[in-house]
Motif scaffolding. Structure first.
Motif, PDB file in Angstrom:
ATOM      1  N   THR A   1      53.688  38.322  55.692  1.00 51.23           N
ATOM      2  CA  THR A   1      53.563  38.485  54.217  1.00 51.23           C
ATOM      3  C   THR A   1      52.457  39.517  53.753  1.00 51.23           C
ATOM      4  O   THR A   1      51.647  39.982  54.742  1.00 51.23           O
ATOM      5  CB  THR A   1      52.885  36.949  53.319  1.00 51.23           C
ATOM      6  OG1 THR A   1      51.621  36.928  54.231  1.00 51.23           O
ATOM      7  CG2 THR A   1      53.884  36.167  53.679  1.00 51.23           C
ATOM      8  N   ILE A   2      52.544  40.280  52.672  1.00 52.27           N
ATOM      9  CA  ILE A   2      51.551  41.332  52.263  1.00 52.27           C
ATOM     10  C   ILE A   2      50.836  40.714  51.067  1.00 52.27           C
ATOM     11  O   ILE A   2      51.489  40.005  50.376  1.00 52.27           O
ATOM     12  CB  ILE A   2      52.369  42.638  52.090  1.00 52.27           C
ATOM     13  CG1 ILE A   2      53.615  42.497  51.065  1.00 52.27           C
ATOM     14  CG2 ILE A   2      52.860  42.922  53.578  1.00 52.27           C
ATOM     15  CD1 ILE A   2      54.224  43.844  50.874  1.00 52.27           C
ATOM     16  N   CYS A   3      49.851  41.550  50.626  1.00 51.62           N
ATOM     17  CA  CYS A   3      48.990  41.202  49.280  1.00 51.62           C
ATOM     18  C   CYS A   3      49.762  42.085  48.462  1.00 51.62           C
ATOM     19  O   CYS A   3      49.690  43.272  48.549  1.00 51.62           O
ATOM     20  CB  CYS A   3      47.571  41.420  49.749  1.00 51.62           C
ATOM     21  SG  CYS A   3      46.733  40.781  48.163  1.00 51.62           S
ATOM     22  N   LYS A   4      49.968  41.394  47.181  1.00 52.97           N
ATOM     23  CA  LYS A   4      50.202  42.239  46.078  1.00 52.97           C
ATOM     24  C   LYS A   4      49.569  41.789  44.729  1.00 52.97           C
ATOM     25  O   LYS A   4      49.182  40.589  44.731  1.00 52.97           O
ATOM     26  CB  LYS A   4      51.743  42.472  45.710  1.00 52.97           C
ATOM     27  CG  LYS A   4      52.416  43.066  46.750  1.00 52.97           C
ATOM     28  CD  LYS A   4      53.993  43.128  46.134  1.00 52.97           C
ATOM     29  CE  LYS A   4      54.719  43.902  47.162  1.00 52.97           C
ATOM     30  NZ  LYS A   4      56.230  43.880  46.803  1.00 52.97           N
ATOM     31  N   MET A   5      49.014  42.549  43.767  1.00 52.42           N
ATOM     32  CA  MET A   5      48.299  42.226  42.534  1.00 52.42           C
ATOM     33  C   MET A   5      49.446  41.760  41.516  1.00 52.42           C
ATOM     34  O   MET A   5      50.140  42.340  41.178  1.00 52.42           O
ATOM     35  CB  MET A   5      47.653  43.352  42.105  1.00 52.42           C
ATOM     36  CG  MET A   5      46.437  43.833  43.003  1.00 52.42           C
ATOM     37  SD  MET A   5      45.159  42.780  43.275  1.00 52.42           S
ATOM     38  CE  MET A   5      44.600  42.344  41.851  1.00 52.42           C
ATOM     39  N   ILE A   6      49.515  40.563  41.278  1.00 52.47           N
ATOM     40  CA  ILE A   6      50.268  39.656  40.283  1.00 52.47           C
ATOM     41  C   ILE A   6      49.508  39.360  39.288  1.00 52.47           C
ATOM     42  O   ILE A   6      48.535  38.364  39.469  1.00 52.47           O
ATOM     43  CB  ILE A   6      51.077  38.831  41.009  1.00 52.47           C
ATOM     44  CG1 ILE A   6      52.120  39.545  42.109  1.00 52.47           C
ATOM     45  CG2 ILE A   6      52.007  37.918  39.995  1.00 52.47           C
ATOM     46  CD1 ILE A   6      52.763  38.394  42.768  1.00 52.47           C
ATOM     47  N   ASN A   7      49.539  39.773  38.024  1.00 53.13           N
ATOM     48  CA  ASN A   7      48.791  39.174  36.781  1.00 53.13           C
ATOM     49  C   ASN A   7      47.473  39.510  37.197  1.00 53.13           C
ATOM     50  O   ASN A   7      46.845  38.535  37.020  1.00 53.13           O
ATOM     51  CB  ASN A   7      49.033  37.599  36.565  1.00 53.13           C
ATOM     52  CG  ASN A   7      50.577  37.426  36.186  1.00 53.13           C
ATOM     53  OD1 ASN A   7      51.259  38.502  35.439  1.00 53.13           O
ATOM     54  ND2 ASN A   7      51.094  36.513  36.457  1.00 53.13           N
ATOM     55  N   GLU A   8      47.070  40.465  37.713  1.00 50.31           N
ATOM     56  CA  GLU A   8      45.578  41.093  37.970  1.00 50.31           C
ATOM     57  C   GLU A   8      45.044  40.332  39.227  1.00 50.31           C
ATOM     58  O   GLU A   8      43.824  40.121  39.129  1.00 50.31           O
ATOM     59  CB  GLU A   8      44.879  41.109  36.730  1.00 50.31           C
ATOM     60  CG  GLU A   8      45.432  42.076  35.750  1.00 50.31           C
ATOM     61  CD  GLU A   8      44.573  42.202  34.473  1.00 50.31           C
ATOM     62  OE1 GLU A   8      43.644  41.497  34.330  1.00 50.31           O
ATOM     63  OE2 GLU A   8      44.753  43.220  33.728  1.00 50.31           O
TER      64      GLU A   8
ATOM     65  N   CYS B   1      49.665  36.486  48.321  1.00 49.42           N
ATOM     66  CA  CYS B   1      50.326  36.915  49.348  1.00 49.42           C
ATOM     67  C   CYS B   1      51.819  36.542  49.016  1.00 49.42           C
ATOM     68  O   CYS B   1      52.219  35.483  48.943  1.00 49.42           O
ATOM     69  CB  CYS B   1      49.964  35.970  50.620  1.00 49.42           C
ATOM     70  SG  CYS B   1      48.393  36.512  51.032  1.00 49.42           S
ATOM     71  N   VAL B   2      52.740  37.621  49.529  1.00 46.59           N
ATOM     72  CA  VAL B   2      54.167  37.375  49.142  1.00 46.59           C
ATOM     73  C   VAL B   2      54.739  37.744  50.384  1.00 46.59           C
ATOM     74  O   VAL B   2      54.418  38.780  51.137  1.00 46.59           O
ATOM     75  CB  VAL B   2      54.570  38.331  47.871  1.00 46.59           C
ATOM     76  CG1 VAL B   2      53.564  37.940  46.459  1.00 46.59           C
ATOM     77  CG2 VAL B   2      54.225  39.736  48.085  1.00 46.59           C
TER      78      VAL B   2
ATOM     79  N   VAL C   1      40.082  42.313  49.833  1.00 46.60           N
ATOM     80  CA  VAL C   1      39.469  41.087  50.525  1.00 46.60           C
ATOM     81  C   VAL C   1      40.234  39.755  50.947  1.00 46.60           C
ATOM     82  O   VAL C   1      39.635  38.813  51.176  1.00 46.60           O
ATOM     83  CB  VAL C   1      38.246  40.655  49.473  1.00 46.60           C
ATOM     84  CG1 VAL C   1      37.006  41.806  49.380  1.00 46.60           C
ATOM     85  CG2 VAL C   1      38.850  40.253  48.133  1.00 46.60           C
ATOM     86  N   VAL C   2      41.531  40.134  50.858  1.00 47.83           N
ATOM     87  CA  VAL C   2      42.444  39.050  51.120  1.00 47.83           C
ATOM     88  C   VAL C   2      43.285  39.192  52.294  1.00 47.83           C
ATOM     89  O   VAL C   2      43.918  40.300  52.603  1.00 47.83           O
ATOM     90  CB  VAL C   2      43.656  38.851  49.950  1.00 47.83           C
ATOM     91  CG1 VAL C   2      44.599  37.963  50.382  1.00 47.83           C
ATOM     92  CG2 VAL C   2      42.896  38.456  48.363  1.00 47.83           C
ATOM     93  N   LEU C   3      43.214  38.181  53.278  1.00 46.10           N
ATOM     94  CA  LEU C   3      43.965  38.224  54.547  1.00 46.10           C
ATOM     95  C   LEU C   3      45.115  37.399  54.360  1.00 46.10           C
ATOM     96  O   LEU C   3      45.078  36.151  54.382  1.00 46.10           O
ATOM     97  CB  LEU C   3      43.119  37.889  55.621  1.00 46.10           C
ATOM     98  CG  LEU C   3      43.492  37.781  56.991  1.00 46.10           C
ATOM     99  CD1 LEU C   3      43.762  39.152  57.490  1.00 46.10           C
ATOM    100  CD2 LEU C   3      42.687  37.199  58.065  1.00 46.10           C
ATOM    101  N   CYS C   4      46.364  38.031  54.587  1.00 44.10           N
ATOM    102  CA  CYS C   4      47.679  37.217  54.228  1.00 44.10           C
ATOM    103  C   CYS C   4      48.190  36.980  55.931  1.00 44.10           C
ATOM    104  O   CYS C   4      47.917  37.869  56.799  1.00 44.10           O
ATOM    105  CB  CYS C   4      48.680  38.258  53.596  1.00 44.10           C
ATOM    106  SG  CYS C   4      48.168  38.190  51.891  1.00 44.10           S
ATOM    107  N   ARG C   5      49.118  36.019  56.037  1.00 50.69           N
ATOM    108  CA  ARG C   5      49.314  35.644  57.437  1.00 50.69           C
ATOM    109  C   ARG C   5      50.556  36.684  57.636  1.00 50.69           C
ATOM    110  O   ARG C   5      51.047  37.414  56.587  1.00 50.69           O
ATOM    111  CB  ARG C   5      49.943  34.191  57.406  1.00 50.69           C
ATOM    112  CG  ARG C   5      51.188  33.848  56.385  1.00 50.69           C
ATOM    113  CD  ARG C   5      51.455  32.640  56.674  1.00 50.69           C
ATOM    114  NE  ARG C   5      52.612  31.822  55.815  1.00 50.69           N
ATOM    115  CZ  ARG C   5      53.932  32.520  55.912  1.00 50.69           C
ATOM    116  NH1 ARG C   5      54.328  33.296  57.154  1.00 50.69           N
ATOM    117  NH2 ARG C   5      54.804  32.046  55.074  1.00 50.69           N
ATOM    118  N   GLU C   6      51.037  36.747  59.123  1.00 51.50           N
ATOM    119  CA  GLU C   6      51.908  37.534  59.414  1.00 51.50           C
ATOM    120  C   GLU C   6      53.295  37.313  58.433  1.00 51.50           C
ATOM    121  O   GLU C   6      53.756  36.190  58.377  1.00 51.50           O
ATOM    122  CB  GLU C   6      52.122  37.429  61.046  1.00 51.50           C
ATOM    123  CG  GLU C   6      53.137  38.431  61.499  1.00 51.50           C
ATOM    124  CD  GLU C   6      53.183  38.410  62.835  1.00 51.50           C
ATOM    125  OE1 GLU C   6      54.026  39.173  63.602  1.00 51.50           O
ATOM    126  OE2 GLU C   6      52.497  37.488  63.566  1.00 51.50           O
TER     127      GLU C   6
END
Length: 456
Positions: A33-40, A44-45, A26-31
């Protein structure tokens, strides 16, 4: 109707409430960057990380891996944001190159970083060309790293240097070796590349850096090391700095480097990644970062703003900012609340307060406080022409010691001080403030003599 509502409520209560877990879906990251689960939690990293470095005497490696040597001693833009990009902070990194008298040898004298309106002197773009400077544009293509501010490709390193020079107070700097840069004799270069010196970098059998060769190509570092030793006539410190540059690159890639300083006869440092600081005194015990070489404070001392201070001098933390013991500060824009760091409890204590008469609340050099509403100057010229704070002018030829100004009536909030003047004296101007004596002496022009004396 009431019965139906109650039955429906009982039906709902019979099933546990399920709260959906946070998810990258459900997360839209800007170009870029990609979404990763950090501390649950979804974050966007950046897709990738780039490093530009400058080291030795002086060698540059751009974000995209282009390597070149540098022979200027002006102030240059190393990297900055060249245009607005959503989510990227605007920044500017500059270096001042210097030389120690040898016009063939240059080194970085200082680094200036400007970001978010703050200047301190120590994300990948969506499609490149957002970053620019001597570090290149970080678009994955090293062939275009020599672009000038106009967008043209510089024909040489010297032309690149000139294009990114920054105007400063040094009007006599130059962008190349005076009289031409002398190459090293091949026989000398071969000598410095032996295993006892720079060859430690590429040594495979029992080499201290061999495990890093697959991660970081040692060839460039070997050449830079030999170059630095050649132009510094085998100076041991130049060798140690060149080896340390390769160690830093390896550790950045997560490679642990064993003992090498004893082999190279370099000064030894302790290994630490998370030193104990006034903000987090237990940082070393919970550190998850890989070890890096660094200076470390002695037992009983903590790192605070780049300096080692006694643990008892750590002071307080308030809203994320450190304050020294007994340091006072204002916490609101109207100067209505004044706080002090209690040296005993290390807790911040605040009380209601206001600025005094003829003072105004303001921000000076980033520090909020009550400052005088106006300022005045009293002056004495070389020919003994006097001008008072209120503008009265007169001439006076006395040669005794006279009081120019002082705080004649003690008042709360005013610092007690005294200023004396005596013509034909080796120290014509003497100032006493905070139990400290300052002298402006004719014997030491351009310098101020300081003495912690209680009397003049």
């Amino acid at each position: 109707m009431l019965l139906i509502s109650l039955l429906f409520l009982v039906f709902l209560l019979s099933f546990p409430l399920v709260i959906p877990k946070p998810s990258c879906s459900v997360v839209l990251c800007r170009e870029g960057t990609i979404c990763k689960m950090i501390n649950e939690q979804p974050k966007c990293v950046p897709v990738s990380r780039g490093t530009c470095w400058a080291g030795g005497y002086i060698h540059y490696r751009t974000f995209d891996g282009w390597v070149y040597d540098f022979h200027g001693n002006c102030t240059y833009t190393v990297a900055k944001t060249c245009r607005d990009a959503a989510g990227l902070p605007s920044f500017h990194v500059m270096v001042k190159s210097e030389n120690s008298g040898n016009t063939q040898v240059f080194y970085i004298g200082s680094v200036t970083v400007q970001v978010d309106g703050v200047t301190v002197t120590a994300a990948r773009a969506e499609a490149g060309f957002v970053l620019c400077g001597l570090c290149g544009n970080y678009n994955g293509d090293p062939s275009d790293d020599f672009r000038t501010p106009d967008g043209d490709l510089a024909p040489s390193v010297t032309a690149l240097e000139k294009s990114w020079a920054v105007e400063d107070e040094d009007q006599f700097c130059w962008h190349d070796c005076i009289g031409g840069c002398r190459p090293c004799d091949p026989s000398i270069t071969k000598k410095y590349k032996e295993e006892a010196l720079c060859g430690l970098i590429t040594k495979v059998s029992d080499g201290p850096f061999s495990q890093c060769h697959s991660k970081v190509d040692p060839t460039v570092y070997l050449d830079n090391c030999a170059y630095d030793l050649c132009h510094n006539e085998g100076y041991r410190k130049a060798l140690c700095e060149a080896l340390k540059a390769y160690v830093d690159a390896c550790q950045l890639e997560g490679v642990r480097i064993g003992e090498w300083r004893q082999l190279a006869r370099c000064r030894e440092y302790r290994f630490v990644s998370c030193p104990a600081t006034c903000v987090d005194q237990s940082a070393p015990s919970s550190c998850q970062e890989p070890c890096v070489e660094s200076c470390q404070c002695k037992d009983g001392f903590m790192l605070s703003q780049g300096k080692c201070i006694p643990k008892s001098s750590c002071g307080c933390q308030f809203e994320g900012h450190p304050y020294a013991p007994n340091e006072s500060f204002w916490v609101d824009e109207a100067c209505g609340t004044r706080c002090i760091c209690n040296a005993t409890t290390r807790q911040v204590e605040c009380v209601a307060a206001t600025c005094k008469h003829l003072e105004r609340c303001g921000l000076v050099n980033g520090v909020r406080g009550c400052y005088p509403s106006s300022y005045a100057t009293c002056s004495v010229t070389r020919n003994l022409h006097y001008a008072t704070f209120d503008g009265q002018r007169y001439d006076f030829q006395g040669t005794c010691r006279y009081q120019l100004t002082a705080l004649c009536k003690k008042a709360e909030g005013l610092v007690d001080f005294e200023v004396y003047f005596q013509e034909n004296n080796t120290s014509p101007l003497q100032i006493k403030v905070y139990q400290t004596k300052l002298k402006i002496s004719n014997q030491f022009p351009g310098k101020v003599l300081v003495s912690f004396s209680n009397c003049l």
